[in-house]
Design a protein around this motif. Structure first.
Motif, PDB file in Angstrom:
ATOM      1  N   UNK A   1      26.710  -1.608 -40.778  1.00 60.07           N
ATOM      2  CA  UNK A   1      26.931  -0.314 -40.104  1.00 60.07           C
ATOM      3  C   UNK A   1      25.624   0.482 -40.028  1.00 60.07           C
ATOM      4  N   UNK A   2      25.458   1.189 -38.927  1.00 67.11           N
ATOM      5  CA  UNK A   2      24.308   2.071 -38.726  1.00 67.11           C
ATOM      6  C   UNK A   2      24.780   3.515 -38.775  1.00 67.11           C
TER       7      UNK A   2
ATOM      8  N   UNK B   1      17.714   4.096 -33.221  1.00 65.10           N
ATOM      9  CA  UNK B   1      18.360   3.372 -34.308  1.00 65.10           C
ATOM     10  C   UNK B   1      18.892   2.030 -33.863  1.00 65.10           C
ATOM     11  N   UNK B   2      19.467   1.990 -32.684  1.00 67.53           N
ATOM     12  CA  UNK B   2      19.980   0.723 -32.162  1.00 67.53           C
ATOM     13  C   UNK B   2      18.844  -0.253 -31.878  1.00 67.53           C
ATOM     14  N   UNK B   3      17.749   0.254 -31.331  1.00 64.36           N
ATOM     15  CA  UNK B   3      16.603  -0.622 -31.063  1.00 64.36           C
ATOM     16  C   UNK B   3      16.013  -1.169 -32.357  1.00 64.36           C
ATOM     17  N   UNK B   4      15.932  -0.342 -33.376  1.00 64.63           N
ATOM     18  CA  UNK B   4      15.361  -0.776 -34.649  1.00 64.63           C
ATOM     19  C   UNK B   4      16.224  -1.843 -35.318  1.00 64.63           C
ATOM     20  N   UNK B   5      17.525  -1.757 -35.111  1.00 66.85           N
ATOM     21  CA  UNK B   5      18.435  -2.724 -35.734  1.00 66.85           C
ATOM     22  C   UNK B   5      18.552  -4.020 -34.935  1.00 66.85           C
ATOM     23  N   UNK B   6      17.969  -4.049 -33.762  1.00 72.02           N
ATOM     24  CA  UNK B   6      17.903  -5.276 -32.948  1.00 72.02           C
ATOM     25  C   UNK B   6      19.260  -5.942 -32.756  1.00 72.02           C
TER      26      UNK B   6
ATOM     27  N   UNK C   1      28.812   1.885 -35.534  1.00 74.24           N
ATOM     28  CA  UNK C   1      27.892   3.015 -35.504  1.00 74.24           C
ATOM     29  C   UNK C   1      28.626   4.275 -35.935  1.00 74.24           C
ATOM     30  N   UNK C   2      28.033   5.008 -36.872  1.00 66.48           N
ATOM     31  CA  UNK C   2      28.594   6.262 -37.361  1.00 66.48           C
ATOM     32  C   UNK C   2      27.610   7.385 -37.064  1.00 66.48           C
ATOM     33  N   UNK C   3      28.055   8.427 -36.371  1.00 61.79           N
ATOM     34  CA  UNK C   3      27.256   9.631 -36.172  1.00 61.79           C
ATOM     35  C   UNK C   3      27.720  10.681 -37.168  1.00 61.79           C
ATOM     36  N   UNK C   4      26.772  11.303 -37.855  1.00 58.74           N
ATOM     37  CA  UNK C   4      27.093  12.205 -38.962  1.00 58.74           C
ATOM     38  C   UNK C   4      26.248  13.469 -38.864  1.00 58.74           C
ATOM     39  N   UNK C   5      26.809  14.559 -39.323  1.00 56.94           N
ATOM     40  CA  UNK C   5      26.036  15.791 -39.422  1.00 56.94           C
ATOM     41  C   UNK C   5      26.856  16.889 -40.048  1.00 56.94           C
TER      42      UNK C   5
END
Length: 286
Positions: free
Chosen positions: A75-76, A150-155, A161-165
């Motif tokens: 998970x990212x 983030x998606x590019x870095x994880x290749x 995918x979780x968006x948090x704030x």
């Protein structure tokens, strides 16, 4: 009851066009990613990096990235910080099995110089003359570009995918998800900017207080300012969110009052859960 509070939405007529255009403009920006060692203690399992990338308006932002050294899909988590704050690397999240990217929004933290001329009235009032120039539009773009980075870095090695704030970042995560439709899960604590029309009556500190102080001195600009803020009213984004969503609410909160968060949560049309806490934005024992 507060749980039933659901004010009528007041979206500008060109709300969807505005955000479609913003997304299209951002998609044409090459992130130009650069990576460097974080310099913090690493483990045999995890790698930490500082990442710089380009967002809308050629602003160069800095984020941290924690990644597992194996090649397994994981998970990212994308997250950011509170109002005018800075991201703290969440090694605890990474150690739990996540890859994590935390972005410092322009004008904040490690990305301070990416906003060269903040308003003397307060960060949130930078570019308040029009929705196109508002720092809130740029901040949402920074968060959305972080999702892309983030998606590019994880290749492609992403299981979900979780968006948090929380607070400021909660508002950015919520608006970003409504525009991108990128997350499998959205988790936001006391997301700010909800119910733009009424929030200034209840807010006693933070960005809302900066807006109130500005309008107290310049009441002739009230209608214009409120029109611009209506493009960033998180309640107006809520019914666009389709993924499962968790919303945290502090029943006593002088920065993001509960009514403003219920205004968001009660407009969510997808599956969601609301968690209520006695206080938020507070150092009280509760």
């Amino acid at each position: 009851m507060r749980r039933e509070f659901k004010p009528r939405l007041r979206r500008p007529a060109d709300f969807d066009l505005f955000w479609d255009s913003t997304r299209s403009q951002l998609e044409r920006v090459d992130p130009e990613i650069e990576r460097a060692p974080m310099g913090a203690a690493e483990s045999p399992l995890l790698k930490g990096e500082l990442v710089t990338f380009t967002s809308l308006g050629r602003a160069r932002l800095t984020a941290y990235f924690l990644q597992w050294r194996d090649r397994d899909p994981r998970p990212l988590v994308i997250h950011s910080h509170g109002y005018c704050g800075q991201c703290t690397p969440r090694w605890d999240w990474a150690e739990s099995g996540f890859n994590v990217l935390g972005v410092d929004i322009r004008g904040c933290g490690r990305s301070l110089e990416a906003l060269p001329r903040p308003s003397r009235w307060g960060y949130v009032l930078t570019g308040i003359e029009a929705p196109e120039t508002s720092v809130l539009r740029l901040a949402v773009c920074d968060y959305m570009q972080a999702v892309r980075v983030g998606r590019l870095l994880c290749s492609g090695r992403i299981s979900r995918t979780l968006l948090h704030g929380v607070s400021f970042a909660g508002g950015l995560a919520l608006m970003s998800e409504a525009v991108l439709q990128a997350a499998d899960v959205l988790a936001v604590g006391v997301p700010t900017f909800g119910w733009a029309e009424g929030r200034n009556f209840f807010v006693k500190s933070g960005s809302g207080a900066e807006i109130s102080a500005y309008l107290d001195l310049r009441p002739e600009f009230t209608d214009d300012v409120m029109l611009v803020l209506s493009y960033f009213d998180t309640a107006s984004f809520a019914d666009r969110i389709r993924c499962p969503t968790l919303v945290g609410i502090g029943l006593k909160d002088d920065v993001v009052p509960a009514k403003t968060v219920y205004a968001v949560a009660n407009h969510l049309s997808g599956p969601h859960e609301i968690m209520e806490f006695p206080v938020s934005h507070s150092d009280h024992p509760e």
